[in-house]
Motif scaffolding. Sequence first.
Motif, PDB file in Angstrom:
ATOM      1  N   TYR A   6       0.844  -1.204   0.000  1.00  0.00           N
ATOM      2  CA  TYR A   6       0.000   0.000   0.000  1.00  0.00           C
ATOM      3  C   TYR A   6       0.877   1.250   0.000  1.00  0.00           C
ATOM      4  O   TYR A   6       1.744   1.403   0.849  1.00  0.00           O
ATOM      5  CB  TYR A   6      -0.918   0.014   1.218  1.00  0.00           C
ATOM      6  N   GLU A   7       0.612   2.148  -0.951  1.00  0.00           N
ATOM      7  CA  GLU A   7       1.391   3.379  -1.041  1.00  0.00           C
ATOM      8  C   GLU A   7       0.497   4.618  -1.070  1.00  0.00           C
ATOM      9  O   GLU A   7       0.987   5.722  -1.286  1.00  0.00           O
ATOM     10  CB  GLU A   7       2.292   3.355  -2.281  1.00  0.00           C
ATOM     11  N   ASP A   8      -0.792   4.413  -0.856  1.00  0.00           N
ATOM     12  CA  ASP A   8      -1.732   5.539  -0.826  1.00  0.00           C
ATOM     13  C   ASP A   8      -2.052   5.878   0.627  1.00  0.00           C
ATOM     14  O   ASP A   8      -2.521   5.022   1.389  1.00  0.00           O
ATOM     15  CB  ASP A   8      -3.015   5.177  -1.576  1.00  0.00           C
ATOM     16  N   PHE A   9      -1.789   7.116   1.001  1.00  0.00           N
ATOM     17  CA  PHE A   9      -1.927   7.561   2.390  1.00  0.00           C
ATOM     18  C   PHE A   9      -3.359   7.383   2.892  1.00  0.00           C
ATOM     19  O   PHE A   9      -3.589   6.934   4.024  1.00  0.00           O
ATOM     20  CB  PHE A   9      -1.508   9.025   2.487  1.00  0.00           C
ATOM     21  N   LYS A  10      -4.332   7.697   2.081  1.00  0.00           N
ATOM     22  CA  LYS A  10      -5.735   7.570   2.497  1.00  0.00           C
ATOM     23  C   LYS A  10      -6.097   6.108   2.756  1.00  0.00           C
ATOM     24  O   LYS A  10      -6.789   5.797   3.740  1.00  0.00           O
ATOM     25  CB  LYS A  10      -6.652   8.163   1.424  1.00  0.00           C
ATOM     26  N   GLN A  11      -5.630   5.206   1.913  1.00  0.00           N
ATOM     27  CA  GLN A  11      -5.908   3.781   2.120  1.00  0.00           C
ATOM     28  C   GLN A  11      -5.342   3.304   3.456  1.00  0.00           C
ATOM     29  O   GLN A  11      -5.979   2.524   4.168  1.00  0.00           O
ATOM     30  CB  GLN A  11      -5.300   2.958   0.984  1.00  0.00           C
ATOM     31  N   MET A  30      -4.697   5.139   6.193  1.00  0.00           N
ATOM     32  CA  MET A  30      -5.366   5.744   7.339  1.00  0.00           C
ATOM     33  C   MET A  30      -6.804   5.245   7.484  1.00  0.00           C
ATOM     34  O   MET A  30      -7.282   5.010   8.595  1.00  0.00           O
ATOM     35  CB  MET A  30      -5.344   7.274   7.212  1.00  0.00           C
ATOM     36  N   ASP A  31      -7.506   5.061   6.374  1.00  0.00           N
ATOM     37  CA  ASP A  31      -8.889   4.593   6.434  1.00  0.00           C
ATOM     38  C   ASP A  31      -8.983   3.087   6.641  1.00  0.00           C
ATOM     39  O   ASP A  31      -9.980   2.591   7.163  1.00  0.00           O
ATOM     40  CB  ASP A  31      -9.624   4.952   5.135  1.00  0.00           C
ATOM     41  N   GLY A  32      -7.942   2.365   6.235  1.00  0.00           N
ATOM     42  CA  GLY A  32      -8.007   0.914   6.251  1.00  0.00           C
ATOM     43  C   GLY A  32      -7.523   0.260   7.521  1.00  0.00           C
ATOM     44  O   GLY A  32      -7.470  -0.969   7.606  1.00  0.00           O
ATOM     45  N   GLY A  33      -7.155   1.043   8.505  1.00  0.00           N
ATOM     46  CA  GLY A  33      -6.724   0.466   9.769  1.00  0.00           C
ATOM     47  C   GLY A  33      -5.358  -0.177   9.705  1.00  0.00           C
ATOM     48  O   GLY A  33      -5.114  -1.202  10.352  1.00  0.00           O
ATOM     49  N   PHE A  34      -4.451   0.391   8.930  1.00  0.00           N
ATOM     50  CA  PHE A  34      -3.103  -0.151   8.812  1.00  0.00           C
ATOM     51  C   PHE A  34      -2.161   0.521   9.809  1.00  0.00           C
ATOM     52  O   PHE A  34      -2.391   1.656  10.242  1.00  0.00           O
ATOM     53  CB  PHE A  34      -2.564   0.059   7.394  1.00  0.00           C
ATOM     54  N   TYR A  35      -1.084  -0.191  10.116  1.00  0.00           N
ATOM     55  CA  TYR A  35      -0.062   0.383  10.977  1.00  0.00           C
ATOM     56  C   TYR A  35       0.673   1.461  10.184  1.00  0.00           C
ATOM     57  O   TYR A  35       1.136   1.226   9.072  1.00  0.00           O
ATOM     58  CB  TYR A  35       0.935  -0.693  11.429  1.00  0.00           C
ATOM     59  N   TYR A  36       0.787   2.654  10.770  1.00  0.00           N
ATOM     60  CA  TYR A  36       1.425   3.767  10.069  1.00  0.00           C
ATOM     61  C   TYR A  36       2.447   4.424  10.978  1.00  0.00           C
ATOM     62  O   TYR A  36       2.140   4.778  12.121  1.00  0.00           O
ATOM     63  CB  TYR A  36       0.383   4.807   9.630  1.00  0.00           C
ATOM     64  N   VAL A  37       3.667   4.560  10.464  1.00  0.00           N
ATOM     65  CA  VAL A  37       4.720   5.274  11.174  1.00  0.00           C
ATOM     66  C   VAL A  37       4.628   6.742  10.767  1.00  0.00           C
ATOM     67  O   VAL A  37       4.814   7.079   9.592  1.00  0.00           O
ATOM     68  CB  VAL A  37       6.108   4.688  10.843  1.00  0.00           C
ATOM     69  N   THR A  84       7.281   7.343  -2.080  1.00  0.00           N
ATOM     70  CA  THR A  84       5.962   7.400  -2.721  1.00  0.00           C
ATOM     71  C   THR A  84       4.849   7.602  -1.695  1.00  0.00           C
ATOM     72  O   THR A  84       3.918   8.392  -1.917  1.00  0.00           O
ATOM     73  CB  THR A  84       5.718   6.118  -3.534  1.00  0.00           C
ATOM     74  N   LEU A  85       4.929   6.926  -0.563  1.00  0.00           N
ATOM     75  CA  LEU A  85       3.914   7.114   0.490  1.00  0.00           C
ATOM     76  C   LEU A  85       3.959   8.541   1.022  1.00  0.00           C
ATOM     77  O   LEU A  85       2.903   9.151   1.261  1.00  0.00           O
ATOM     78  CB  LEU A  85       4.143   6.112   1.619  1.00  0.00           C
ATOM     79  N   ASN A  86       5.144   9.074   1.195  1.00  0.00           N
ATOM     80  CA  ASN A  86       5.251  10.462   1.651  1.00  0.00           C
ATOM     81  C   ASN A  86       4.650  11.432   0.643  1.00  0.00           C
ATOM     82  O   ASN A  86       4.004  12.425   1.013  1.00  0.00           O
ATOM     83  CB  ASN A  86       6.704  10.822   1.919  1.00  0.00           C
ATOM     84  N   PRO A 135      12.599   0.400   5.770  1.00  0.00           N
ATOM     85  CA  PRO A 135      11.189   0.231   6.170  1.00  0.00           C
ATOM     86  C   PRO A 135      10.483  -0.878   5.398  1.00  0.00           C
ATOM     87  O   PRO A 135       9.657  -1.598   5.951  1.00  0.00           O
ATOM     88  CB  PRO A 135      10.566   1.597   5.870  1.00  0.00           C
ATOM     89  N   TRP A 136      10.789  -0.991   4.112  1.00  0.00           N
ATOM     90  CA  TRP A 136      10.143  -1.996   3.266  1.00  0.00           C
ATOM     91  C   TRP A 136      10.401  -3.400   3.813  1.00  0.00           C
ATOM     92  O   TRP A 136       9.490  -4.198   4.009  1.00  0.00           O
ATOM     93  CB  TRP A 136      10.671  -1.854   1.845  1.00  0.00           C
ATOM     94  N   SER A 137      11.662  -3.702   4.075  1.00  0.00           N
ATOM     95  CA  SER A 137      12.035  -5.046   4.521  1.00  0.00           C
ATOM     96  C   SER A 137      11.504  -5.337   5.921  1.00  0.00           C
ATOM     97  O   SER A 137      11.103  -6.470   6.219  1.00  0.00           O
ATOM     98  CB  SER A 137      13.550  -5.200   4.490  1.00  0.00           C
ATOM     99  N   ILE A 138      11.502  -4.332   6.787  1.00  0.00           N
ATOM    100  CA  ILE A 138      10.998  -4.546   8.148  1.00  0.00           C
ATOM    101  C   ILE A 138       9.511  -4.851   8.133  1.00  0.00           C
ATOM    102  O   ILE A 138       9.035  -5.755   8.835  1.00  0.00           O
ATOM    103  CB  ILE A 138      11.310  -3.313   9.024  1.00  0.00           C
ATOM    104  N   MET A 139       8.751  -4.130   7.330  1.00  0.00           N
ATOM    105  CA  MET A 139       7.317  -4.395   7.245  1.00  0.00           C
ATOM    106  C   MET A 139       7.052  -5.804   6.726  1.00  0.00           C
ATOM    107  O   MET A 139       6.181  -6.523   7.236  1.00  0.00           O
ATOM    108  CB  MET A 139       6.636  -3.356   6.346  1.00  0.00           C
ATOM    109  N   TYR A 140       7.800  -6.206   5.714  1.00  0.00           N
ATOM    110  CA  TYR A 140       7.616  -7.553   5.179  1.00  0.00           C
ATOM    111  C   TYR A 140       7.985  -8.612   6.213  1.00  0.00           C
ATOM    112  O   TYR A 140       7.283  -9.623   6.357  1.00  0.00           O
ATOM    113  CB  TYR A 140       8.458  -7.736   3.910  1.00  0.00           C
ATOM    114  N   TYR A 141       9.078  -8.394   6.930  1.00  0.00           N
ATOM    115  CA  TYR A 141       9.502  -9.383   7.914  1.00  0.00           C
ATOM    116  C   TYR A 141       8.524  -9.437   9.087  1.00  0.00           C
ATOM    117  O   TYR A 141       8.185 -10.524   9.582  1.00  0.00           O
ATOM    118  CB  TYR A 141      10.909  -9.066   8.403  1.00  0.00           C
TER     119      TYR A 141
END
Length: 565
Positions: free
Chosen positions: A14-19, A21-28, A56-58, A296-302
């Motif tokens: 996921y690289e869309d900020f709205k998705q 925040m609205d989707g209940g994802f963990y966000y740093v 891209t997320l930023n 960040p990419w690798s940590i999220m995947y792990y």
Amino acid sequence: MILNNGKKRIPIGYEDFKQLMDGGFYYVDKSMLIYELLHNGGQNNLITRPRRFGKTLNFSMLKYFFDITEKENAYLFDGLKISEHYDELAMYRNTHPVITLSLKCAKQGNYEYAVSNICWEIQSQFSKYDHILGSDKVKEEDKKSFKTILQAEPDALLFGKSIKLLCSCLKQYYGVNTIIFIDEYDVPLEDAYFSGYYDEMVRFIRSLFESVLKTNPALEFSVITGCLRISKESIFTGLNNLKTNTILSVKYSEFFGFEEYEVLDLLKYYGLEKKFGDIKRWYDGYLFGNTEIYNPWSIMYYADDLISNPDEFPKANWINTSSNNIIRTLVEQSDDETKEIVERLIHDGSVITHLKETVTYGDLTDSNENIWSFLFFTGYLKVKEVVQTGEETGDTALYSLVIPNLEIKSCYKDIIMQYFNKHKREINKDELYKALLSHDAAGFAAPITKLLKSSISFYDNTEAFYHGLVSGLLAGNIYYEIKSNRETGDGRSDLILYRQDMFTDAVIIEFKVCRPEEEIETAAKRALKQINDMDYDAEAKSRGYRNIIKYGVAFKNKVCFAVTE
């Protein structure tokens, strides 16, 4: 909000900020990037970071904050750090038209396709604002040009100045200047370099950017991201208002990638604190400015893997997101000096070099120094220490660079092994067997030496490696059965080849790695003597083989030497 066992989900892909925040994802929370840009940014800001570090997320976050067409999404920032500064930033919060371009779409391997995709990306921004065509605020002549862009087939010349036109139309309609975000500006240049149309793409990107960023009275400010710093000489001739922030810069260093406290917070949230040591070894090691940064990419995947399987081992997630063409080019085109340095890096050594911040893809093979700069700015090396600042002498600073972590080391090893295996396949196995059976020790050893010298070594100089190498080279001959570490006589022989269709030829090979100060010929004779002393030919004799050939094979660094009887 959809939860996973009561916890927020890991945002994989996921690289869309709205998705998020609205989707209940963990966000740093990186929302204070907005504050820093408005307080310390210039009109044109370049921020270079390695790929997959959150650029891209930023950008998506920035769009939702500034974009006048996203007012209904202003709530997305409630509760984030930037919400503490709403009053101060009110004049910018959803008050400006925003143009967002991602040039990742231009990774096509073909100039025409790449330009077409960029043109379609630009057309999507015209479509976003096509409602302004119904307003009498916009000049009729500009409306006509606007419609032409909307309906036109992709054309490098026509679209070269189109973004400047869009800015002008938006200012007429909204009464304020436009903010521009250009993500991954150098993806078209990288792809063009490796696909053979670099000069053409440079000209197109130059015409596209210069017209909108150099003299554009309708521009509020721009932010551009990529892996490499833009060279004014190659892309922005005469552009003097570009404010550049590379990974050597202190500014914005904490907004791309995870700081250690953010990693610890994430692990604590998911109950994965025990995995911190593994994560640090595999995904830490970056230094942006003075800030220690994790991938960040690798940590999220792990973390996502660990939630499913707490015993999961770390994997090289980041390196699998790209073709790693830079490393591949380094390995395939390196001279002896470069190979020696890469071998040193893989064995936890360093390379001392200057860092050329304006290096471009066109400079990649001009010098070794350019290669190390490339690898540094794209995330494959990091600064261990500053060897010489040049502060007192005026000389260019010298840096000691090392491989950042285990994930990146595995990338080097993987590509080196691919290259090594490619050269292995080029060895004529029939010729190897012919040399073995004719007692041609030199003819057997020569192609193995050539293979070792042609590649970069990351292995330890152990008998096990050389044993496996030669076994692999000899495998696949339907007439011979290969026995490895076979118990025979008074011990175990390293390698025995038995001809299967008749009891004629048997070849016994013993391997040795030279001891310190030992001559390679002495080591080979020591191996041959061991065959005789330990009666390694006993099994062959008992099976009725009449022609038993014995080889002592020794290795010293990248040299193979054999003796026979």
